[in-house]
Design a protein around this motif. Structure first.
Motif, PDB file in Angstrom:
ATOM      1  N   GLN A 186      -9.615  -5.934   4.729  1.00  0.00           N
ATOM      2  CA  GLN A 186     -10.866  -5.224   4.488  1.00  0.00           C
ATOM      3  C   GLN A 186     -10.763  -4.436   3.181  1.00  0.00           C
ATOM      4  O   GLN A 186      -9.867  -3.613   2.995  1.00  0.00           O
ATOM      5  CB  GLN A 186     -11.170  -4.277   5.644  1.00  0.00           C
ATOM      6  N   THR A 187     -11.706  -4.675   2.316  1.00  0.00           N
ATOM      7  CA  THR A 187     -11.723  -4.031   1.008  1.00  0.00           C
ATOM      8  C   THR A 187     -11.753  -2.516   1.125  1.00  0.00           C
ATOM      9  O   THR A 187     -11.013  -1.803   0.435  1.00  0.00           O
ATOM     10  CB  THR A 187     -12.957  -4.526   0.222  1.00  0.00           C
ATOM     11  N   ASN A 188     -12.619  -2.002   1.982  1.00  0.00           N
ATOM     12  CA  ASN A 188     -12.784  -0.566   2.120  1.00  0.00           C
ATOM     13  C   ASN A 188     -11.557   0.079   2.762  1.00  0.00           C
ATOM     14  O   ASN A 188     -11.197   1.212   2.456  1.00  0.00           O
ATOM     15  CB  ASN A 188     -14.038  -0.274   2.957  1.00  0.00           C
ATOM     16  N   LEU A 189     -10.904  -0.638   3.669  1.00  0.00           N
ATOM     17  CA  LEU A 189      -9.684  -0.135   4.291  1.00  0.00           C
ATOM     18  C   LEU A 189      -8.554  -0.080   3.264  1.00  0.00           C
ATOM     19  O   LEU A 189      -7.787   0.902   3.212  1.00  0.00           O
ATOM     20  CB  LEU A 189      -9.287  -1.021   5.467  1.00  0.00           C
ATOM     21  N   ALA A 190      -8.450  -1.110   2.446  1.00  0.00           N
ATOM     22  CA  ALA A 190      -7.397  -1.142   1.434  1.00  0.00           C
ATOM     23  C   ALA A 190      -7.553  -0.008   0.429  1.00  0.00           C
ATOM     24  O   ALA A 190      -6.565   0.637   0.035  1.00  0.00           O
ATOM     25  CB  ALA A 190      -7.401  -2.494   0.712  1.00  0.00           C
ATOM     26  N   ILE A 191      -8.800   0.257  -0.003  1.00  0.00           N
ATOM     27  CA  ILE A 191      -8.988   1.329  -0.992  1.00  0.00           C
ATOM     28  C   ILE A 191      -8.686   2.681  -0.372  1.00  0.00           C
ATOM     29  O   ILE A 191      -8.244   3.613  -1.061  1.00  0.00           O
ATOM     30  CB  ILE A 191     -10.403   1.280  -1.603  1.00  0.00           C
ATOM     31  N   LYS A 192      -8.894   2.829   0.936  1.00  0.00           N
ATOM     32  CA  LYS A 192      -8.500   4.078   1.587  1.00  0.00           C
ATOM     33  C   LYS A 192      -6.998   4.284   1.453  1.00  0.00           C
ATOM     34  O   LYS A 192      -6.536   5.395   1.127  1.00  0.00           O
ATOM     35  CB  LYS A 192      -8.860   4.079   3.064  1.00  0.00           C
ATOM     36  N   GLY A 193      -6.225   3.225   1.717  1.00  0.00           N
ATOM     37  CA  GLY A 193      -4.781   3.345   1.584  1.00  0.00           C
ATOM     38  C   GLY A 193      -4.355   3.688   0.168  1.00  0.00           C
ATOM     39  O   GLY A 193      -3.452   4.512  -0.050  1.00  0.00           O
ATOM     40  N   ILE A 194      -5.007   3.077  -0.817  1.00  0.00           N
ATOM     41  CA  ILE A 194      -4.661   3.327  -2.213  1.00  0.00           C
ATOM     42  C   ILE A 194      -5.025   4.752  -2.614  1.00  0.00           C
ATOM     43  O   ILE A 194      -4.243   5.448  -3.284  1.00  0.00           O
ATOM     44  CB  ILE A 194      -5.361   2.289  -3.117  1.00  0.00           C
ATOM     45  N   VAL A 195      -6.207   5.205  -2.201  1.00  0.00           N
ATOM     46  CA  VAL A 195      -6.600   6.605  -2.453  1.00  0.00           C
ATOM     47  C   VAL A 195      -5.632   7.546  -1.749  1.00  0.00           C
ATOM     48  O   VAL A 195      -5.261   8.597  -2.287  1.00  0.00           O
ATOM     49  CB  VAL A 195      -8.051   6.839  -1.988  1.00  0.00           C
ATOM     50  N   GLY A 196      -5.202   7.168  -0.537  1.00  0.00           N
ATOM     51  CA  GLY A 196      -4.232   7.982   0.185  1.00  0.00           C
ATOM     52  C   GLY A 196      -2.906   8.093  -0.556  1.00  0.00           C
ATOM     53  O   GLY A 196      -2.288   9.159  -0.592  1.00  0.00           O
ATOM     54  N   THR A 204       2.189   5.946  -9.767  1.00  0.00           N
ATOM     55  CA  THR A 204       2.337   4.666 -10.457  1.00  0.00           C
ATOM     56  C   THR A 204       1.960   3.501  -9.550  1.00  0.00           C
ATOM     57  O   THR A 204       1.273   2.556  -9.967  1.00  0.00           O
ATOM     58  CB  THR A 204       3.793   4.498 -10.937  1.00  0.00           C
ATOM     59  N   THR A 205       2.386   3.587  -8.285  1.00  0.00           N
ATOM     60  CA  THR A 205       2.062   2.526  -7.328  1.00  0.00           C
ATOM     61  C   THR A 205       0.562   2.465  -7.070  1.00  0.00           C
ATOM     62  O   THR A 205      -0.020   1.368  -6.998  1.00  0.00           O
ATOM     63  CB  THR A 205       2.817   2.752  -6.003  1.00  0.00           C
ATOM     64  N   ALA A 206      -0.080   3.627  -6.922  1.00  0.00           N
ATOM     65  CA  ALA A 206      -1.519   3.657  -6.664  1.00  0.00           C
ATOM     66  C   ALA A 206      -2.284   2.989  -7.808  1.00  0.00           C
ATOM     67  O   ALA A 206      -3.220   2.208  -7.578  1.00  0.00           O
ATOM     68  CB  ALA A 206      -1.985   5.097  -6.459  1.00  0.00           C
ATOM     69  N   VAL A 207      -1.911   3.305  -9.052  1.00  0.00           N
ATOM     70  CA  VAL A 207      -2.582   2.709 -10.214  1.00  0.00           C
ATOM     71  C   VAL A 207      -2.382   1.195 -10.237  1.00  0.00           C
ATOM     72  O   VAL A 207      -3.321   0.424 -10.472  1.00  0.00           O
ATOM     73  CB  VAL A 207      -2.060   3.348 -11.515  1.00  0.00           C
ATOM     74  N   ASN A 208      -1.164   0.755  -9.961  1.00  0.00           N
ATOM     75  CA  ASN A 208      -0.858  -0.677  -9.945  1.00  0.00           C
ATOM     76  C   ASN A 208      -1.624  -1.387  -8.822  1.00  0.00           C
ATOM     77  O   ASN A 208      -2.203  -2.470  -9.028  1.00  0.00           O
ATOM     78  CB  ASN A 208       0.642  -0.877  -9.779  1.00  0.00           C
ATOM     79  N   TYR A 209      -1.640  -0.774  -7.647  1.00  0.00           N
ATOM     80  CA  TYR A 209      -2.370  -1.364  -6.520  1.00  0.00           C
ATOM     81  C   TYR A 209      -3.861  -1.456  -6.819  1.00  0.00           C
ATOM     82  O   TYR A 209      -4.519  -2.451  -6.463  1.00  0.00           O
ATOM     83  CB  TYR A 209      -2.157  -0.528  -5.258  1.00  0.00           C
ATOM     84  N   PHE A 210      -4.405  -0.425  -7.465  1.00  0.00           N
ATOM     85  CA  PHE A 210      -5.842  -0.453  -7.741  1.00  0.00           C
ATOM     86  C   PHE A 210      -6.210  -1.608  -8.664  1.00  0.00           C
ATOM     87  O   PHE A 210      -7.245  -2.264  -8.468  1.00  0.00           O
ATOM     88  CB  PHE A 210      -6.320   0.869  -8.335  1.00  0.00           C
ATOM     89  N   LYS A 211      -5.382  -1.865  -9.656  1.00  0.00           N
ATOM     90  CA  LYS A 211      -5.670  -2.986 -10.562  1.00  0.00           C
ATOM     91  C   LYS A 211      -5.693  -4.305  -9.800  1.00  0.00           C
ATOM     92  O   LYS A 211      -6.564  -5.166 -10.036  1.00  0.00           O
ATOM     93  CB  LYS A 211      -4.622  -3.033 -11.674  1.00  0.00           C
ATOM     94  N   GLN A 212      -4.766  -4.479  -8.869  1.00  0.00           N
ATOM     95  CA  GLN A 212      -4.754  -5.698  -8.058  1.00  0.00           C
ATOM     96  C   GLN A 212      -5.935  -5.718  -7.090  1.00  0.00           C
ATOM     97  O   GLN A 212      -6.526  -6.780  -6.842  1.00  0.00           O
ATOM     98  CB  GLN A 212      -3.438  -5.791  -7.287  1.00  0.00           C
ATOM     99  N   TRP A 213      -6.253  -4.552  -6.564  1.00  0.00           N
ATOM    100  CA  TRP A 213      -7.390  -4.443  -5.626  1.00  0.00           C
ATOM    101  C   TRP A 213      -8.673  -4.887  -6.308  1.00  0.00           C
ATOM    102  O   TRP A 213      -9.485  -5.592  -5.695  1.00  0.00           O
ATOM    103  CB  TRP A 213      -7.491  -2.997  -5.134  1.00  0.00           C
ATOM    104  N   GLU A 214      -8.887  -4.481  -7.544  1.00  0.00           N
ATOM    105  CA  GLU A 214     -10.091  -4.882  -8.271  1.00  0.00           C
ATOM    106  C   GLU A 214     -10.214  -6.406  -8.324  1.00  0.00           C
ATOM    107  O   GLU A 214     -11.311  -6.963  -8.173  1.00  0.00           O
ATOM    108  CB  GLU A 214     -10.071  -4.324  -9.693  1.00  0.00           C
ATOM    109  N   TYR A 215      -9.103  -7.082  -8.542  1.00  0.00           N
ATOM    110  CA  TYR A 215      -9.108  -8.541  -8.634  1.00  0.00           C
ATOM    111  C   TYR A 215      -9.503  -9.168  -7.290  1.00  0.00           C
ATOM    112  O   TYR A 215     -10.278 -10.133  -7.248  1.00  0.00           O
ATOM    113  CB  TYR A 215      -7.727  -9.029  -9.060  1.00  0.00           C
ATOM    114  N   PHE A 216      -8.972  -8.616  -6.207  1.00  0.00           N
ATOM    115  CA  PHE A 216      -9.258  -9.165  -4.880  1.00  0.00           C
ATOM    116  C   PHE A 216     -10.642  -8.760  -4.359  1.00  0.00           C
ATOM    117  O   PHE A 216     -11.282  -9.512  -3.624  1.00  0.00           O
ATOM    118  CB  PHE A 216      -8.220  -8.665  -3.862  1.00  0.00           C
ATOM    119  N   ALA A 217     -11.093  -7.553  -4.714  1.00  0.00           N
ATOM    120  CA  ALA A 217     -12.195  -6.917  -3.993  1.00  0.00           C
ATOM    121  C   ALA A 217     -13.558  -7.064  -4.647  1.00  0.00           C
ATOM    122  O   ALA A 217     -14.582  -6.933  -3.962  1.00  0.00           O
ATOM    123  CB  ALA A 217     -11.898  -5.424  -3.807  1.00  0.00           C
TER     124      ALA A 217
END
Length: 781
Positions: A480-490, A512-525
Motif C-alpha cells: 500500500q502506497t499510503n502505508l509505505a509513506i507512513k513508514g518512511i515519514v516515521g 539518509t535511509t528515509a531520503v533513499n526510500y522516498f526516492k524509490q517510493w516515488e518510482y513505485f507509487a
C-alpha cells in the motif's frame, strides 16, 4: 412561559481534574414572557435503563443527602444548598465487564438541590404511579421504594420535584453521570491491578466529587465558554491570513439543492466568481464547466463549515478517554511520574479495544492543538507495557487490550497484525508530542523502544508486502502506497528523535535511509502520467487519499517535496463526489478524519473542497447517530453497507478534524497551502516554545483550578455562540407556547430522563428531548 433546557458536558482539556469528572449538567430555566407571575413546578426523573442493557437485571438504589442515606419518611425540604443524589447500581455487578457498551459495575448518579423552591420533594417507584401522582398533586411523596427490581419490571424511576409557586422566573440544575471505581484493569510487573479514576486524587470519594462538581457549575461553565470562544477565535485566526477564504465581494448565485431526485441541471457562480454546473440528480457535485473537476460547495463559507465540524467533534473526542491514577509500584520503568495520570481510550463502536494505536493516531491533531500533555498520558501505558517486556514482538503492539476497560495487553503477541502501521504511528506521535511540548527528557526516556520500532520500519516500510493499514475494514492489500509513506515519514521522524537523544550516528542513518526510500517510493507509487499516486504499487487504475503525508507537513520533516503535495492537490478535485473525496477507488465511502488530514496538505482551493464537502454532508446526511467518520460520498451520504451497514459512531478519531488548528499551532495558516512554511525549520528537531498548562491539583487544594478570564460568561442555561449554533460543549433546547389551560408534557422512555415544568394558567412547555446526549466520558461509551 419560555422554557430552556441546557446540557453542559464541559470540554476543558487543559484542566485534567475537571476533565476526569464523569458527570454532566442539566439546567432547566423558565421565564415569564408576558411579565405576569405564573405558578410553576418542575419535575424530573431518570429510569433504571441507564444502568443495564438487560431489563431483567436487578437494580439497587439509595437516595443520599450529601453522603448520608435518606430513609424516605420525612420532609426533604432542607437547606437550600443541600445536595440530594440518587445512586443506583446492579445488585450483582461484574467488575470490568461490559455488555453492549453498558458498564456492568459502578453507579449511576442523579443529583439536584432545593435551590429557591418553596417545596422540594423526591420519590422513587413505578414510573406510571410516580408521574401520575405528580401531575395530580404537583409534588412527590418523599419516599424511597424498597422493592429492588430490573428496569423491565414495573419500571422504577428516581424523581425530584421543585415547587416555586407564583414566579416570573426560576431555574433548577441537575447533574447526571455513570461512575466506575475502580475504572481500569491494568497489567504491571506486580500482576493485574485495578486503577482508580484520577478524580479521586483531586476531590476524594464519590460524594466529595459530586459535591465539588455540583457547586462548580459557574466555574465549569466559564471554562467551557472560554474554550469555545478560543476555538472560534483560532478558527478565525487560521483563515484571517486570507480573508477571501471567508468573505468575498462577489455575490454568488442562489445555490441549488442536492436532491438525488428529478430536477434539471443548474448553472451559477460561487462567491469567488468561479462558474459551476450542477446536476441535482447525480452525486457528481459542483463541476467546473471547463474541465469537469469539482469545486467547493458554493453556498458554504469555509470558516463557518470548519468551525461547525470542530465544535461538533471536540466533546466526542474527549468522551472516549478516561484518566486514572498511576499504579503504586509494579512498574518496571523507574522513571514513571506517579504525580501524572495515565489516559486510556476506548475504540468506541468499531472494536472496543483499549488504546488502539491507529485510533490514537488520527486523533492526534486535537491533542496537539488543545493540550499535548494528554497525548503523552495516552502513550505512556503503551510504553510501560512494551518496555516492561509484556509484548513479545519487535514491532509496536496494535492495542493495549482487546476489551475495554481491560488494559492487560497481549502477552502472547496475538493482537491485530499491523506492524508498519503501528510502529510508524508510535514514532510519529511521540516525536509530535516532543515538537509541541519541548519535553526532550520524556522522548529520550523512550528512545530504546522507539529505536526498536524504527528498526522494523527500516526492514519493511518500503516494501510492506501484504499488511493491514488502519483502514482494516477495507481489507488487506499488497504494498500500500499510503502505508509505505507512513513508514518512511516515521523513519524521518526517528532521525529527529535520535538527534534529541544525542545519537548523531543513528540520526544520520535514519535520515539518509528515509531520503533513499522516498526516492524509490516515488518510482513505485506515482502513476506514469505523473498525475497522482496509486493506492498500491504499480496498480494503475487505483488511487486513494494520501493522508500519511500530513505529519511531514505538520512537523516540517522535509521528506515530502512540495511538488508531491501539489500533484495530489490537483488530483483530488477530479475524483470528488457531492459529499467529499472517496477514501480510495475500491469503495465510494470516505473517512472524515483522513479527509481533514488530506485537506491540510492541499492548496486553499482543494482544502475548501474537502472542508465544505464535510460541512455540506453534516447538513444533508440522513445518518441518525453521533458524528460518524465513515460515510458514503454519494447518494444520501448514509452509512456504508458491506453487506450490512457499518456504524462507526462517536469515535475519537474525530480529533483528526483539528488538523488545520494543529497547523495553526505550528505556525501555518489558510494561505500556506502546499508550502512548507511554519514555526518548525525544515528537518530540524527544534520544538515550539514550552506552554504552561494548568496544574493537576493532585494532593492540592480542591478549590477552583483557575480564576477564569475577564470574559463575561453566557447567561446560565443559554448557549452563547457568536454567529454559530453548533457548540460541542452545550446543547440548549428552548420551547415556548401559550395556552389558556395548564398542560404538562413528560419526556420519558428507555434510557432517558424526564423533565416536566408545571405552569398555570397561561403556559405549556416541553422539556429536552434526549438528555443522553449530555453523558460525559465513561466506560460505557
Amino acid at each position: 412561559m419560555e422554557v430552556t433546557a441546557s446540557f453542559l458536558s464541559a470540554v476543558v482539556p487543559k484542566d485534567i481534574c475537571r476533565t476526569s469528572i464523569p458527570l454532566s449538567y442539566l439546567t432547566t430555566t423558565v421565564q415569564s414572557m408576558d411579565g405576569i407571575p405564573h405558578s410553576v413546578q418542575f419535575y424530573s426523573d431518570v429510569n433504571a435503563a441507564w444502568i443495564a442493557y438487560e431489563s431483567n437485571k436487578t437494580i439497587e438504589w439509595t437516595l443520599y443527602e450529601g453522603a448520608k442515606p435518606v430513609n424516605g419518611s420525612r420532609n426533604a425540604t432542607g437547606g437550600l444548598s443541600s445536595i440530594y443524589t440518587w445512586l443506583y447500581q446492579l445488585q450483582m455487578p461484574y467488575e470490568f465487564g461490559e455488555e453492549y457498551d453498558f458498564p456492568l459495575w459502578g453507579n449511576f448518579s442523579y443529583s439536584s438541590s432545593p435551590f429557591q423552591a418553596s417545596n422540594f420533594s423526591f420519590q422513587s417507584g413505578y414510573s406510571g404511579t410516580v408521574r401520575y401522582n405528580f401531575i395530580m398533586q404537583h409534588y412527590l411523596g418523599d419516599n424511597v421504594d424498597s422493592d429492588f427490581r430490573g428496569s423491565g419490571s414495573r419500571e422504577p424511576v428516581f424523581a425530584y420535584s421543585h415547587d416555586f409557586g407564583e414566579i416570573l422566573s426560576a431555574s433548577v440544575m441537575y447533574t447526571i453521570g455513570s461512575i466506575q471505581q475502580p475504572v481500569i484493569r491494568y497489567l504491571t510487573s506486580s500482576g493485574v491491578v485495578p486503577l482508580q479514576p484520577w478524580w479521586t486524587q483531586c476531590y476524594g470519594d464519590i460524594f466529595q466529587m459530586i459535591d465539588f462538581h455540583f457547586n462548580d457549575f459557574s466555574m465549569t461553565q466559564q471554562l467551557a465558554y472560554e474554550f469555545e470562544t478560543q476555538l472560534k477565535s483560532d478558527v478565525d485566526s487560521y483563515y484571517s491570513a486570507n480573508m477571501a477564504m471567508v468573505y468575498s465581494n462577489s455575490t454568488p448565485s442562489a445555490p441549488p439543492v442536492y436532491s438525488n431526485g428529478s430536477q434539471g441541471n443548474a448553472m451559477g457562480s460561487d462567491q469567488f466568481g468561479n462558474q459551476y454546473v450542477f446536476d441535482p440528480n447525480t452525486a457528481y457535485g459542483f463541476l467546473n464547466p471547463n474541465n469537469f473537476s469539482n469545486i467547493a460547495i458554493p453556498d458554504v463559507a469555509e470558516a463557518e463549515a470548519y468551525y461547525s465540524i470542530v465544535a461538533l467533534s471536540a466533546r466526542q473526542v474527549m468522551g472516549a478517554y478516561i484518566l486514572t491514577v498511576t499504579p503504586n509500584g509494579g512498574c518496571t520503568n523507574n522513571s514513571v511520574n506517579v504525580s501524572e495520570p495515565l489516559m486510556f481510550q476506548k475504540e468506541i463502536s468499531s472494536d472496543g479495544n483499549v488504546n488502539t494505536v491507529d485510533v490514537m493516531y488520527p486523533a492526534m491533531p486535537f491533542f496537539l492543538y488543545a493540550n499535548p500533555e494528554l497525548l503523552k498520558f495516552n502513550l505512556e501505558p503503551l510504553f510501560q507495557n512494551q518496555e516492561g517486556r509484556f509484548y513479545p514482538n519487535g514491532y509496536s503492539m496494535h492495542d493495549l487490550g482487546t476489551n475495554f476497560p481491560n488494559a492487560t495487553g497481549h502477552v502472547e503477541g496475538d493482537d491485530e497484525y499491523m506492524p508498519v502501521e503501528e510502529s510508524g504511528n508510535m514514532i510519529i506521535m511521540s516525536y509530535a508530542y516532543y515538537k509541541f511540548s519541548g519535553n526532550a527528557a520524556w522522548l529520550t526516556q523512550h528512545y530504546s523502544q522507539l529505536s526498536q520500532f524504527a528498526d522494523y520500519l527500516l526492514q519493511y516500510s518500503l516494501i510492506p508486502g501484504i499488511q493491514l493499514s488502519t483502514d482494516d475494514f477495507a481489507g488487506q492489500l499488497v504494498n500500500q502506497t499510503n502505508l509505505a509513506i507512513k513508514g518512511i515519514v516515521g523513519i524521518q521522524a526517528m532521525a529527529g528523535v535520535a538527534q534529541i537523544a544525542g545519537t548523531a550516528a543513528d540520526a544520520l542513518n535514519f535520515s539518509t535511509t528515509a531520503v533513499n526510500y522516498f526516492k524509490q517510493w516515488e518510482y513505485f507509487a506515482i502513476d506514469p502520467s505523473g498525475r497522482h499516486t496509486l493506492l498500491s504499487y504499480e496498480w494503475r487504475s487505483s488511487y486513494g487519499l494520501l493522508y500519511n503525508t500530513y505529519p511531514d507537513k505538520l512537523l516540517n520533516l522535509g521528506i515530502i517535496p512540495e511538488t508531491l503535495y501539489s500533484m495530489q492537490s490537483n488530483w483530488y478535485p477530479t475524483i470528488a463526489q457531492i459529499f467529499g473525496v472517496p477514501l480510495d477507488n475500491r469503495h465510494s465511502y470516505t473517512k472524515s478524519d483522513w479527509e481533514m488530514w488530506t485537506a491540510a496538505t492541499c492548496t486553499p482551493e482543494t482544502r475548501r473542497l474537502f472542508v465544505n464537502g464535510l460541512g455540506y454532508w453534516l447538513n444533508y446526511t440522513n445518518t441518525d447517530r453521533a458524528f460518524t467518520d465513515l460515510y458514503e460520498t454519494i447518494d444520501d451520504g448514509s452509512y456504508p453497507v458491506s453487506p450490512s451497514p457499518i456504524y462507526f459512531i462517536a469515535r475519537p478519531v474525530a480529533g483528526g478534524h483539528f488538523s488545520l488548528l494543529a497547523l495553526l499551532r505550528a505556525g501555518e495558516n489558510s494561505q500556506t497551502g502546499t508550502g512548507l512554511a511554519g514555526s518548525f525549520p525544515s528537518n530540524s528537531s527544534q520544538a515550539l516554545s514550552a506552554e504552561v498548562y494548568l496544574p493537576t491539583q493532585a494532593g492540592q487544594d480542591l478549590g477552583p483550578v483557575t480564576m477564569g478570564s475577564e470574559t463575561a460568561p453566557p447567561i446560565p442555561g443559554v448557549t452563547s455562540l457568536v454567529g454559530y449554533n453548533t457548540t460541542a460543549t452545550t446543547l440548549s433546547t428552548t420551547a415556548s407556547t401559550s395556552s389558556s389551560t395548564s398542560s404538562t408534557i413528560i419526556t420519558s422512555g428507555s434510557g432517558t430522563s424526564g423533565t416536566v415544568v408545571q405552569a398555570t394558567p397561561n403556559s405549556a412547555m416541553s422539556g429536552a428531548d434526549n438528555p443522553s446526549t449530555a453523558l460525559p466520558a465513561m466506560s460505557s461509551e
